[in-house]
Design a protein around this motif. Structure first.
Motif, short mmCIF file in Angstrom:
data_model
loop_
_atom_site.label_atom_id
_atom_site.label_comp_id
_atom_site.label_asym_id
_atom_site.label_seq_id
_atom_site.Cartn_x
_atom_site.Cartn_y
_atom_site.Cartn_z
N MET A 28 0.82 -1.20 0.00
CA MET A 28 0.00 0.00 0.00
C MET A 28 0.86 1.26 0.00
O MET A 28 0.58 2.22 -0.72
CB MET A 28 -0.94 0.01 1.20
N ALA A 29 1.94 1.27 0.79
CA ALA A 29 2.82 2.44 0.85
C ALA A 29 3.50 2.68 -0.49
O ALA A 29 3.63 3.82 -0.94
CB ALA A 29 3.86 2.25 1.96
N ILE A 30 3.94 1.61 -1.14
CA ILE A 30 4.55 1.75 -2.47
C ILE A 30 3.52 2.28 -3.45
O ILE A 30 3.83 3.13 -4.30
CB ILE A 30 5.15 0.41 -2.92
N GLY A 31 2.29 1.81 -3.33
CA GLY A 31 1.22 2.32 -4.19
C GLY A 31 0.97 3.80 -4.00
O GLY A 31 0.77 4.54 -4.96
N VAL A 32 1.01 4.25 -2.75
CA VAL A 32 0.84 5.68 -2.48
C VAL A 32 1.97 6.48 -3.12
O VAL A 32 1.74 7.52 -3.74
CB VAL A 32 0.78 5.94 -0.95
N ALA A 33 3.20 5.97 -3.00
CA ALA A 33 4.35 6.67 -3.60
C ALA A 33 4.21 6.73 -5.12
O ALA A 33 4.46 7.78 -5.73
CB ALA A 33 5.64 5.96 -3.20
N PHE A 34 3.82 5.62 -5.74
CA PHE A 34 3.63 5.61 -7.20
C PHE A 34 2.51 6.55 -7.63
O PHE A 34 2.62 7.25 -8.63
CB PHE A 34 3.34 4.20 -7.69
N ALA A 35 1.40 6.54 -6.87
CA ALA A 35 0.28 7.41 -7.21
C ALA A 35 0.68 8.88 -7.11
O ALA A 35 0.31 9.69 -7.96
CB ALA A 35 -0.91 7.12 -6.30
N ASN A 36 1.45 9.22 -6.10
CA ASN A 36 1.92 10.60 -5.96
C ASN A 36 2.89 10.97 -7.07
O ASN A 36 2.85 12.08 -7.60
CB ASN A 36 2.58 10.82 -4.60
N GLY A 88 3.06 9.72 -10.05
CA GLY A 88 2.44 9.71 -11.37
C GLY A 88 1.34 10.71 -11.56
O GLY A 88 0.77 10.81 -12.65
N THR A 89 1.01 11.48 -10.54
CA THR A 89 -0.03 12.50 -10.68
C THR A 89 0.64 13.83 -10.99
O THR A 89 1.49 14.30 -10.25
CB THR A 89 -0.86 12.61 -9.38
N LEU A 90 0.25 14.41 -12.10
CA LEU A 90 0.86 15.67 -12.54
C LEU A 90 0.20 16.85 -11.83
O LEU A 90 -0.86 16.71 -11.21
CB LEU A 90 0.72 15.79 -14.05
N GLU A 91 0.81 18.03 -11.97
CA GLU A 91 0.32 19.22 -11.28
C GLU A 91 -1.07 19.63 -11.74
O GLU A 91 -1.84 20.18 -10.97
CB GLU A 91 1.29 20.39 -11.49
N THR A 136 -1.67 5.04 -12.20
CA THR A 136 -2.65 3.96 -12.29
C THR A 136 -2.12 2.71 -11.58
O THR A 136 -2.85 2.06 -10.82
CB THR A 136 -2.97 3.65 -13.75
N ILE A 137 -0.86 2.39 -11.81
CA ILE A 137 -0.25 1.25 -11.11
C ILE A 137 -0.26 1.49 -9.62
O ILE A 137 -0.53 0.59 -8.82
CB ILE A 137 1.18 1.01 -11.64
N GLY A 138 0.03 2.73 -9.21
CA GLY A 138 0.02 3.08 -7.79
C GLY A 138 -1.35 2.89 -7.17
O GLY A 138 -1.47 2.35 -6.06
N PHE A 139 -2.41 3.31 -7.88
CA PHE A 139 -3.76 3.14 -7.35
C PHE A 139 -4.11 1.66 -7.21
O PHE A 139 -4.76 1.24 -6.25
CB PHE A 139 -4.79 3.85 -8.23
N ILE A 140 -3.67 0.85 -8.17
CA ILE A 140 -3.92 -0.59 -8.09
C ILE A 140 -3.20 -1.19 -6.89
O ILE A 140 -3.76 -1.98 -6.13
CB ILE A 140 -3.50 -1.28 -9.41
#
Length: 169
Positions: free
Chosen positions: A118-126, A128-131, A140-144
């Protein structure tokens, strides 16, 4: 550390920050503004750490003064006891069979891996989200991964509660 010393230190940190912000805005020196804010943040954080350490030392001293057989003797043992790792439980774990030890390790290991996922997913989601709010494939991978880790953790806890209720009937 007395309250008066704490108040003086907080006032100094805030005064330095305010002075740096005023001078930075007046003379258009952005680094002075940042420096004042950083100084204040570091100063207040250091004060917080000092207060926490002093509090933990006081708690340790009180626990050692009132410790009886089987009671926690320091803050570390108190925290362990709050999660069920008392001295008695540790002794029973040492005396248990290899199979039982493996079950406990597998349980805590799976919970830890799910939280890590879950923590890795949060890092990936952050990452991969642009300004502007759009998301990339990494997000998307982070959210999964967040869903797998968080959902799996929640489901494992629910499963353990259900199994415990069934066993105790």
């Amino acid at each position: 550390m007395r309250n008066r010393t704490k108040i003086i230190w907080i006032a100094v940190c805030l005064a330095v920050m305010v002075i740096c912000i005023i001078l930075g805005v007046r003379y258009n020196l952005e680094y002075l503004i940042v420096g004042g804010v950083v100084f204040c943040a570091i100063g207040l954080s250091a004060l917080g750490i000092i207060i926490k350490i002093k509090t933990l030392k006081e708690i340790n001293h009180e626990l050692k003064m009132t410790a009886e057989e089987g009671d926690p003797e320091n803050v570390g043992e108190l925290i362990q006891a709050s999660f069920g790792f008392t001295k008695d439980a540790k002794e029973r774990f040492k005396k248990s069979s290899v199979g039982d030890k493996l079950k406990v390790i597998a349980l805590f290991g799976s919970l830890g891996l799910l939280l890590l996922t879950m923590a890795i997913g949060v890092a990936f989601a952050n990452a991969g989200t642009l300004e502007n709010g759009t998301t990339t494939n990494i997000a998307t991978i982070g959210f999964i991964l967040m869903g797998i880790g968080g959902g799996g953790f929640f489901l494992e806890i629910i499963l353990l509660i259900v199994i415990s209720k069934i066993i105790h009937r």
